[in-house]
Write a protein that holds these residues in place. Sequence first.
Motif, PDB file in Angstrom:
ATOM      1  N   LYS A   1       0.835  -1.211   0.000  1.00 60.98           N
ATOM      2  CA  LYS A   1       0.000   0.000   0.000  1.00 60.98           C
ATOM      3  C   LYS A   1       0.866   1.256   0.000  1.00 60.98           C
ATOM      4  N   ARG A   2       2.021   1.176   0.612  1.00 58.97           N
ATOM      5  CA  ARG A   2       2.935   2.315   0.605  1.00 58.97           C
ATOM      6  C   ARG A   2       3.554   2.522  -0.776  1.00 58.97           C
ATOM      7  N   LEU A   3       3.915   1.426  -1.434  1.00 55.44           N
ATOM      8  CA  LEU A   3       4.583   1.507  -2.731  1.00 55.44           C
ATOM      9  C   LEU A   3       3.606   1.771  -3.877  1.00 55.44           C
ATOM     10  N   TYR A   4       2.419   1.197  -3.790  1.00 52.40           N
ATOM     11  CA  TYR A   4       1.431   1.289  -4.874  1.00 52.40           C
ATOM     12  C   TYR A   4       0.291   2.210  -4.422  1.00 52.40           C
ATOM     13  N   GLU A   5       0.482   3.487  -4.667  1.00 47.94           N
ATOM     14  CA  GLU A   5      -0.520   4.473  -4.259  1.00 47.94           C
ATOM     15  C   GLU A   5      -1.315   4.910  -5.478  1.00 47.94           C
ATOM     16  N   LEU A   6      -2.642   4.881  -5.380  1.00 51.39           N
ATOM     17  CA  LEU A   6      -3.505   5.248  -6.494  1.00 51.39           C
ATOM     18  C   LEU A   6      -3.742   6.752  -6.526  1.00 51.39           C
ATOM     19  N   VAL A   7      -3.512   7.345  -7.692  1.00 47.54           N
ATOM     20  CA  VAL A   7      -3.762   8.780  -7.873  1.00 47.54           C
ATOM     21  C   VAL A   7      -4.293   9.009  -9.285  1.00 47.54           C
ATOM     22  N   GLN A   8      -4.840  10.201  -9.503  1.00 49.04           N
ATOM     23  CA  GLN A   8      -5.169  10.664 -10.851  1.00 49.04           C
ATOM     24  C   GLN A   8      -4.107  11.677 -11.258  1.00 49.04           C
ATOM     25  N   LYS A   9      -3.438  11.407 -12.349  1.00 51.14           N
ATOM     26  CA  LYS A   9      -2.294  12.238 -12.735  1.00 51.14           C
ATOM     27  C   LYS A   9      -2.665  13.428 -13.606  1.00 51.14           C
ATOM     28  N   VAL A  10      -3.756  13.307 -14.357  1.00 47.49           N
ATOM     29  CA  VAL A  10      -4.153  14.389 -15.263  1.00 47.49           C
ATOM     30  C   VAL A  10      -5.647  14.623 -15.097  1.00 47.49           C
TER      31      VAL A  10
ATOM     32  N   GLY B   1       5.244   5.374 -21.824  1.00 51.09           N
ATOM     33  CA  GLY B   1       4.383   5.887 -22.886  1.00 51.09           C
ATOM     34  C   GLY B   1       3.813   7.258 -22.578  1.00 51.09           C
ATOM     35  N   LEU B   2       3.323   7.434 -21.359  1.00 50.11           N
ATOM     36  CA  LEU B   2       2.771   8.739 -21.004  1.00 50.11           C
ATOM     37  C   LEU B   2       3.856   9.802 -21.002  1.00 50.11           C
ATOM     38  N   GLY B   3       5.056   9.404 -20.562  1.00 47.55           N
ATOM     39  CA  GLY B   3       6.150  10.367 -20.523  1.00 47.55           C
ATOM     40  C   GLY B   3       6.617  10.792 -21.901  1.00 47.55           C
ATOM     41  N   MET B   4       6.610   9.861 -22.849  1.00 46.05           N
ATOM     42  CA  MET B   4       7.158  10.146 -24.177  1.00 46.05           C
ATOM     43  C   MET B   4       6.089  10.562 -25.184  1.00 46.05           C
ATOM     44  N   LEU B   5       4.926   9.926 -25.120  1.00 47.36           N
ATOM     45  CA  LEU B   5       3.934  10.105 -26.178  1.00 47.36           C
ATOM     46  C   LEU B   5       2.828  11.087 -25.830  1.00 47.36           C
ATOM     47  N   VAL B   6       2.399  11.082 -24.579  1.00 52.23           N
ATOM     48  CA  VAL B   6       1.234  11.882 -24.205  1.00 52.23           C
ATOM     49  C   VAL B   6       1.631  13.070 -23.337  1.00 52.23           C
TER      50      VAL B   6
ATOM     51  N   LYS C   1      -4.929  17.437 -24.776  1.00 54.54           N
ATOM     52  CA  LYS C   1      -6.112  17.884 -24.026  1.00 54.54           C
ATOM     53  C   LYS C   1      -7.368  17.176 -24.503  1.00 54.54           C
ATOM     54  N   GLY C   2      -7.516  17.081 -25.813  1.00 53.40           N
ATOM     55  CA  GLY C   2      -8.675  16.390 -26.347  1.00 53.40           C
ATOM     56  C   GLY C   2      -8.668  14.919 -25.995  1.00 53.40           C
TER      57      GLY C   2
END
Length: 672
Positions: A148-157, A405-410, A425-426
């Motif tokens: 639970k400490r290592l795998y924390e759920l968040v919304q990034k965008v 992928g998110l770091g490079m493409l999105v 954004k779209g």
Amino acid sequence: MSWFSGQSQAVIFIRTGDRKGAGTNANVTLILHDESGNKSQHIQLDKWFRDDLERGAEDEYQVTGLPEGFGEIKKIELCRDNYGLASNWHVDLIRIDDHRSGEKKAISFPLQRWIKADKKYIFEEFDSKLPQHDQYTSERKAVLDEAKRLYELVQKVGDSPAQVKNMPDDESFSEDYKFDLAAMKIALIAETKLISLTTIFDGWDSLEDIEAIYQFDLEKPSTIGKWKDDVWFGSQRLNGCNPGLLTLCTEIPSKFGVTDEHVRPFLEGLTINGAIAAKRLFMVDLKILENLPCVENFQVCAPIALFFVNNNDNLVPVAIQLQQHKGPKNPIFLPSDPEYTWLIAKMWYNNADASFHQSCTHLGFTHLMMEGIAVAMHRNLAPSHPMFRLLSSHFLYLIAINTRGLGMLVSEGGWVDKTMTIGRKGMFELIRRGLCEWRLDVDGTLPNQLKARGVDSDGILPTYYYKEDSLPIYYAIKKYVTAIVNIYYDSDEVLKNDHEMQNFGQELVKSKKDGGVGLLGVYGSGSFTKRSDLILTLTAFIFTCSVSHAAANFSQYEEYAFPPNYPAKLKGVPPKDKSPLEYKDVMDILADKSTTLDIIVVTKLLSTRPRTTNALGNIEVQYLYDPRCTEAVQNFQAELKQLTDMYTERNKSRDYNYDYLNPDKVPNSISI
């Protein structure tokens, strides 16, 4: 007598994990336990004059001196100290090959975890138990607390899917996989740079200019020869990279201006109502794209398209309305319109379809959605949990590829902003809209999804190869999952008493703002009281990570690499009348050479299966060692082999080769 002197009674086989920092220089000891609780002496795992227990290494140690009457080995006790500069240790597998009886008996302990210093670990054979059956409850809880400490759920965008806050080291690619991925990328970039230098133009004067860029490993897409064809346009709705939007038409919505007068020449003597009654009329309504943000000075349509199954069993377009609401500036485009007017209408439709494909079908509904589920699994199911062991191989490298992928493409100003009409954004707005509608019990469950779209009946849409190939794999996965679930849950009551699984279910349905996954339509509303609900849920996860992703991903080069076929980006504005258009108008709306090369590089990379990934059922990392489970795996593999043979033969008689869902080409997980 020295512990390691005399005749070998057993061999300890150890496979150290292939991940950063997995090898150790610490002093490691192991103790064997038999079924009566008897213990062996301390066995020092060390080989003189050899650097053992290194990353990815496999080591063997001889066991001698087991006392007379020492019974069958059932447990191991493991401990290490903090000696050396690199004392951390990750263990994939410990296997004891006991040959005291004259025949080798293998006892497997699939650890797949880190061994901390100065802590005693006890593992039972197969290390696969429900929490209510595990006597080591405090140790199990400690493992989950750390997860639970290592795998924390968040919304990034914004209001995006739930993801892991920071990627744990354990989710990193193996060295072999990283090398494989990097080698492909470097080769493709080098080729496109050379192509860019040898083709001096940046815009396009003709389609022949585009064809000149296909060199080296960038083969010419077959779509070059068929992109104008209406039969191919219809086939894209069935067997392209976005095959889940077409619905059976039961009525014409009031916002759609199509009439019998419009389509009479294309319905082979039928009226609209007659075609509806005959179940030969189908529709795609991309209302979800209405008013979507786009890259500055670019526009995307929100089209409605009508399709008809003709007497040759081919699905063909018969009407396209490029915006949602009928009106004088929103005409009905028809196959009888001037050639390039109709062609450009189809291109604008495909641009909208491609926007939905990349945002929802591909990124949102496979990569990102499954990441949240994988994180919730780590947080709530201990590594010893049988369902953790069932799912883990299908989440292999998922978080790693998403992070990269998110770091490079999105990323802002990245590939999506450069190559897609809707930009970043779209894309995230479209994903948000899509997740508000997507349900696991409908969209994530293939038979229910087909039924909801009205395309589940036998004989409907005769050339729907995606449906033909995906359904048998879905049922094979479900049969496999059923076998594993029933091994450990022999009644619904046992499932109800599994607090880890109940916690997992609750985190799946908990809202994202409250730290959950926010998944809609989870069977049992996240309270798993029936085995049938758990089976459907786990089947949907595995199917999505394998078949759904394969269908959305591996045809991308074929679809996108020739820009007119499935344009990710179009310049200008969608037509608002049916004035005759020309060949030059087609060329004017296409993206330029540099944008096209960017699209080609990435779609080629994504469409290439890395050599280090295995096909569905041929699992890269074995988690299940219980003989009952391995039998279920073998049965699953045998059924997939039969489907592979059947699909290979069936493809010989199809109009074109659709092999994206051949089981021997569908990876276990979302790893590219």
